[in-house]
Motif scaffolding. Structure first.
Motif, PDB file in Angstrom:
ATOM      1  N   UNK A   1      -3.509  84.255  -7.647  1.00 26.55           N
ATOM      2  CA  UNK A   1      -4.590  85.319  -7.330  1.00 26.55           C
ATOM      3  C   UNK A   1      -5.505  85.171  -8.479  1.00 26.55           C
ATOM      4  N   UNK A   2      -4.857  85.014  -9.775  1.00 23.05           N
ATOM      5  CA  UNK A   2      -6.070  85.005 -10.727  1.00 23.05           C
ATOM      6  C   UNK A   2      -6.921  83.814 -10.733  1.00 23.05           C
ATOM      7  N   UNK A   3      -6.588  82.644  -9.925  1.00 21.48           N
ATOM      8  CA  UNK A   3      -7.570  81.514  -9.980  1.00 21.48           C
ATOM      9  C   UNK A   3      -8.564  81.502  -9.066  1.00 21.48           C
ATOM     10  N   UNK A   4      -8.870  82.648  -8.120  1.00 26.77           N
ATOM     11  CA  UNK A   4      -9.815  82.713  -7.190  1.00 26.77           C
ATOM     12  C   UNK A   4     -11.215  83.043  -8.040  1.00 26.77           C
ATOM     13  N   UNK A   5     -12.248  81.936  -7.593  1.00 28.68           N
ATOM     14  CA  UNK A   5     -13.305  82.009  -8.498  1.00 28.68           C
ATOM     15  C   UNK A   5     -14.200  83.260  -8.136  1.00 28.68           C
ATOM     16  N   UNK A   6     -14.789  83.709  -9.111  1.00 25.54           N
ATOM     17  CA  UNK A   6     -15.724  84.850  -8.768  1.00 25.54           C
ATOM     18  C   UNK A   6     -17.109  84.456  -7.868  1.00 25.54           C
ATOM     19  N   UNK A   7     -17.361  85.550  -7.061  1.00 21.97           N
ATOM     20  CA  UNK A   7     -18.331  85.218  -6.042  1.00 21.97           C
ATOM     21  C   UNK A   7     -19.730  85.478  -6.453  1.00 21.97           C
ATOM     22  N   UNK A   8     -19.860  85.923  -7.698  1.00 22.11           N
ATOM     23  CA  UNK A   8     -21.116  86.348  -8.277  1.00 22.11           C
ATOM     24  C   UNK A   8     -21.296  85.836  -9.577  1.00 22.11           C
ATOM     25  N   UNK A   9     -22.441  85.219 -10.294  1.00 24.07           N
ATOM     26  CA  UNK A   9     -22.744  84.655 -11.346  1.00 24.07           C
ATOM     27  C   UNK A   9     -23.517  86.011 -12.055  1.00 24.07           C
ATOM     28  N   UNK A  10     -23.327  86.857 -13.089  1.00 20.51           N
ATOM     29  CA  UNK A  10     -24.324  87.939 -13.444  1.00 20.51           C
ATOM     30  C   UNK A  10     -25.404  87.324 -14.232  1.00 20.51           C
ATOM     31  N   UNK A  11     -26.571  87.685 -13.932  1.00 22.32           N
ATOM     32  CA  UNK A  11     -27.701  87.209 -14.583  1.00 22.32           C
ATOM     33  C   UNK A  11     -28.229  88.086 -15.513  1.00 22.32           C
ATOM     34  N   UNK A  12     -27.814  89.383 -15.545  1.00 23.40           N
ATOM     35  CA  UNK A  12     -28.242  90.252 -16.473  1.00 23.40           C
ATOM     36  C   UNK A  12     -29.647  90.628 -16.344  1.00 23.40           C
ATOM     37  N   UNK A  13     -30.449  90.687 -15.424  1.00 23.56           N
ATOM     38  CA  UNK A  13     -31.538  91.232 -14.748  1.00 23.56           C
ATOM     39  C   UNK A  13     -31.468  92.587 -14.076  1.00 23.56           C
ATOM     40  N   UNK A  14     -32.352  93.306 -14.415  1.00 24.41           N
ATOM     41  CA  UNK A  14     -32.742  94.607 -13.894  1.00 24.41           C
ATOM     42  C   UNK A  14     -33.540  94.837 -12.752  1.00 24.41           C
ATOM     43  N   UNK A  15     -33.097  95.303 -11.548  1.00 22.54           N
ATOM     44  CA  UNK A  15     -34.107  95.287 -10.630  1.00 22.54           C
ATOM     45  C   UNK A  15     -35.153  96.146 -10.863  1.00 22.54           C
ATOM     46  N   UNK A  16     -36.484  96.083 -10.280  1.00 22.27           N
ATOM     47  CA  UNK A  16     -37.695  96.812 -10.732  1.00 22.27           C
ATOM     48  C   UNK A  16     -37.622  97.917  -9.900  1.00 22.27           C
ATOM     49  N   UNK A  17     -37.152  97.943  -8.571  1.00 15.89           N
ATOM     50  CA  UNK A  17     -37.095  99.036  -7.796  1.00 15.89           C
ATOM     51  C   UNK A  17     -35.918  98.961  -6.879  1.00 15.89           C
ATOM     52  N   UNK A  18     -35.969  99.641  -5.727  1.00 14.10           N
ATOM     53  CA  UNK A  18     -34.856  99.453  -4.756  1.00 14.10           C
ATOM     54  C   UNK A  18     -35.385  98.823  -3.399  1.00 14.10           C
ATOM     55  N   UNK A  19     -36.356  97.990  -3.379  1.00 13.15           N
ATOM     56  CA  UNK A  19     -36.985  97.340  -2.333  1.00 13.15           C
ATOM     57  C   UNK A  19     -35.898  96.149  -1.935  1.00 13.15           C
ATOM     58  N   UNK A  20     -35.208  96.279  -0.695  1.00 10.30           N
ATOM     59  CA  UNK A  20     -34.120  95.168  -0.227  1.00 10.30           C
ATOM     60  C   UNK A  20     -35.017  94.236   0.522  1.00 10.30           C
ATOM     61  N   UNK A  21     -34.700  92.902   0.299  1.00  6.43           N
ATOM     62  CA  UNK A  21     -35.375  91.909   1.045  1.00  6.43           C
ATOM     63  C   UNK A  21     -34.449  90.724   1.340  1.00  6.43           C
ATOM     64  N   UNK A  22     -34.407  90.147   2.414  1.00  6.73           N
ATOM     65  CA  UNK A  22     -33.657  88.979   2.790  1.00  6.73           C
ATOM     66  C   UNK A  22     -34.806  87.889   3.409  1.00  6.73           C
ATOM     67  N   UNK A  23     -34.802  86.588   2.666  1.00  2.61           N
ATOM     68  CA  UNK A  23     -35.633  85.830   2.752  1.00  2.61           C
ATOM     69  C   UNK A  23     -35.086  84.465   3.272  1.00  2.61           C
ATOM     70  N   UNK A  24     -35.298  83.961   4.605  1.00  2.00           N
ATOM     71  CA  UNK A  24     -34.854  82.663   4.940  1.00  2.00           C
ATOM     72  C   UNK A  24     -33.286  82.549   4.845  1.00  2.00           C
ATOM     73  N   UNK A  25     -32.565  83.805   5.380  1.00  2.00           N
ATOM     74  CA  UNK A  25     -31.157  83.925   5.113  1.00  2.00           C
ATOM     75  C   UNK A  25     -30.536  83.189   6.191  1.00  2.00           C
ATOM     76  N   UNK A  26     -29.513  82.011   5.768  1.00  2.00           N
ATOM     77  CA  UNK A  26     -28.815  81.380   6.626  1.00  2.00           C
ATOM     78  C   UNK A  26     -27.320  81.696   6.221  1.00  2.00           C
ATOM     79  N   UNK A  27     -26.040  81.885   7.143  1.00  2.00           N
ATOM     80  CA  UNK A  27     -24.845  81.919   6.817  1.00  2.00           C
ATOM     81  C   UNK A  27     -23.833  81.725   7.730  1.00  2.00           C
ATOM     82  N   UNK A  28     -22.922  80.827   7.456  1.00  2.00           N
ATOM     83  CA  UNK A  28     -21.743  80.303   8.455  1.00  2.00           C
ATOM     84  C   UNK A  28     -20.447  80.871   7.569  1.00  2.00           C
TER      85      UNK A  28
END
Length: 579
Positions: A324-351
């Motif tokens: 269970x502890x070998x499951x890789x994290x699904x995110x890599x934290x970049x340490x950036x702070x959002x400028x505002x709360x504008x939410x945007x999806x750009x050319x999103x594809x998912x399978x």
């Protein structure tokens, strides 16, 4: 065909390293355990040695006082051995319970930190089996197998040392069955690990089949799928039967051969001892003591081998728990702070799980404070897009960002403070009503909790006899599905995120109650960004904009009036819903 994927399993070197780290976590207690078991083994060796001397003394001629003295010594060592053995086992079991408690806490921590997308792909059966049956099997190994095997190993080593001091030839003779025992045990262990790993996967499948069948019982009955579920159950049970029979076949080879190897050393000792005695190379007392030692090691050796199987089961369970502890994290934290709360999806594809794309190049921007409704036919991709906007999953290609920052790069705590997802699947945890709601904000006061309940029309909460201290769930107050949904929405109010993704969050309420609740929530959610995935189009009517999702794309986007005027898919849906 199942769409679940198994969680990882640790390999043998990782299991050995983890076990060693666990044992070294309390070196003082481990040293005491080993010292006590050594003492118990030493006191247990005194009896045969004294009995051998007594036989030789009787042959040479001795007094009654000498016999009484040796008999008292034997009795004294038996008493001391019983006391030391009891204390050694007590300390061992306490040590084992402490290690097991640490493992349970560690497992819970690793399980709760698993990415949600990973848990959903794995299904409930695998994680449930690891948290229950695998942890229980590991507990049996730590409580019993490890201490018993420690006793057996120490007893065998010290008994062999005692035989070497007694007669090196007899000591070597006692090893006559060791090669066969080693080879057959090695043969067994190499095959048993694979079988027990397969057993774990089958048990996970059985748990998954049972859980999904029970949870979806009404749907299964409504769609007439009972026979199909029964057939799947029988297929899973057949796999379970087959893997158990494979393990049984291994035991039918291993156990009879090991039982035979117990008899060979004893017969060899008597035969060789007789030859040595006939040639004046050993005394009858030495041969007797040697035979008693060989007979004495049968019990710890048998116990050692019997617990080897339990340790093998525990080892495979430990590998699954560690996995269970070998499951890789699904995110890599970049340490950036959002400028505002504008939410945007750009050319999103998912399978999903390596299949075909279910979203095809989606582009959408949601302004802070906007109310967006997503509508469309079932399977169009609405919920999938909602999950991506909430940061539960990351897109295969393209990006989803908040304030110009990728949502999958935000720390999970920061992400959930900004964006929250509420679906139609709600869980009521065992505990009080206060416990269930304070999950969202532990520092919330009773007044704030009641205010959150009132904002979602949960008037029933004020009528509970125990108030916020009312126990919920099994043995307590059983909330209805609609009440469970209100509890989930009250949590959302307490969490106070800026952006909310509501995936048919009021679907379990009747239309009139849902309409009333949505109007009540509108006042609470004023100023927040709300993305509502809905099948009731009055939600779309009240929204600032409506996104019509069809075939994994946004087919239309605009206000209710604009889309009615366009007279396309949305207008057709609206007319159909109103008729």
């Amino acid at each position: 065909m199942s769409t679940t994927t198994d969680l990882p399993v640790a390999d043998p070197p990782e299991v050995r390293r983890a076990a060693w780290r666990l044992l070294r976590s309390r070196p003082g207690v481990l040293t005491a355990v080993i010292a006590l078991h050594v003492s118990a083994a030493v006191t247990g060796l005194a009896g045969p040695w004294l009995l051998g001397h007594l036989i030789d003394d009787v042959r040479k001629g001795t007094t009654n006082a000498g016999i009484d003295r040796i008999a008292l010594l034997i009795a004294g060592f038996v008493v001391v051995n019983a006391v030391v053995t009891r204390f050694a086992r007590y300390v061992s079991f306490r040590f084992g319970e402490t290690l097991l408690a640490e493992l349970r806490e560690s497992f819970i921590g690793r399980s709760l930190s698993l990415p949600l997308s990973t848990v959903e792909r794995a299904g409930t059966g695998d994680l449930m089996t690891r948290s229950s049956q695998d942890v229980d099997a590991l507990g049996s190994s730590i409580r019993f197998a490890v201490p018993e095997m420690l006793v057996g190993v120490v007893t065998l080593l010290l008994t062999f040392v005692a035989m070497v001091t007694l007669s090196p030839i007899l000591a070597l003779t006692s090893l006559v069955g060791a090669p066969v025992l080693f080879l057959v045990t090695r043969w067994y262990l190499r095959r048993a690990r694979l079988i027990y790993l397969r057993d774990g996967r089958v048990r996970s499948g059985l748990s998954e089949a049972l859980a999904t069948t029970v949870e979806g019982a009404r749907t299964i009955e409504a769609l007439g799928l009972q026979e199909r579920r029964v057939e799947r159950g029988y297929a899973t049970l057949k796999d379970f039967h087959d893997v158990r029979m494979s393990a049984l076949r291994l035991r039918t080879v291993w156990f009879p051969i090991t039982e035979f190897t117990y008899l060979v050393p004893l017969a060899a000792i008597l035969l060789v001892g007789g030859v040595l005695y006939a040639n004046d190379l050993a005394t009858i007392g030495a041969v007797t003591a040697g035979a008693l030692y060989v007979n004495q090691i049968i019990e710890p050796l048998d116990r050692l081998l019997a617990w080897t199987e339990q340790l093998q089961i525990g080892s495979t369970s430990f590998a699954r728990v560690l996995g269970v502890g070998k499951v890789p994290a699904d995110r890599t934290e970049h340490g950036l702070d959002p400028e505002d709360d504008r939410l945007a999806a750009t050319d999103v594809r998912y399978a999903y799980a390596g299949g075909h794309d279910v979203l095809h190049g989606v582009d959408i921007t949601i302004r802070p404070g906007e109310r967006l409704a997503m509508v469309g036919p079932s399977g169009a991709g609405k919920s999938t897009l909602g999950r991506l906007l909430a940061g539960v999953d990351g897109p295969r290609t393209g990006s989803v960002s908040v304030g110009g920052v990728d949502v999958t790069g935000l720390p999970l705590g920061e992400l959930r403070r900004r964006i929250a997802l509420v679906t139609q699947e709600h869980h009521v945890f065992l505990g009080t009503l206060r416990d269930n709601l304070a999950l969202a904000r532990p520092d919330a006061t009773d007044a704030e909790i009641y205010q959150a309940l009132a904002s979602v029309d949960a008037d029933w909460a004020a009528d509970l006899d125990g108030g916020l201290d009312t126990e919920l769930g099994s043995g307590g107050y059983e909330p209805s599905p609609a009440q469970a949904q209100q509890i989930a929405l009250a949590r959302l109010v307490l969490a106070d995120p800026h952006t909310l993704v509501l995936d048919e969050a009021t679907s379990l309420l009747d239309p009139r109650a849902a309409r009333h609740l949505e109007r009540s929530l509108a006042a609470v959610l004023e100023g927040r960004t709300v993305i509502a995935i809905a099948h009731r189009l009055h939600t779309a009517h009240d929204a600032d904009r409506v996104a019509v999702v069809s075939g994994g794309r946004i087919a239309e986007l605009g206000s209710h009036d604009e889309l009615i005027a366009a007279d396309r898919d949305y207008a057709a849906l609206w007319r159909s819903w109103r008729s």
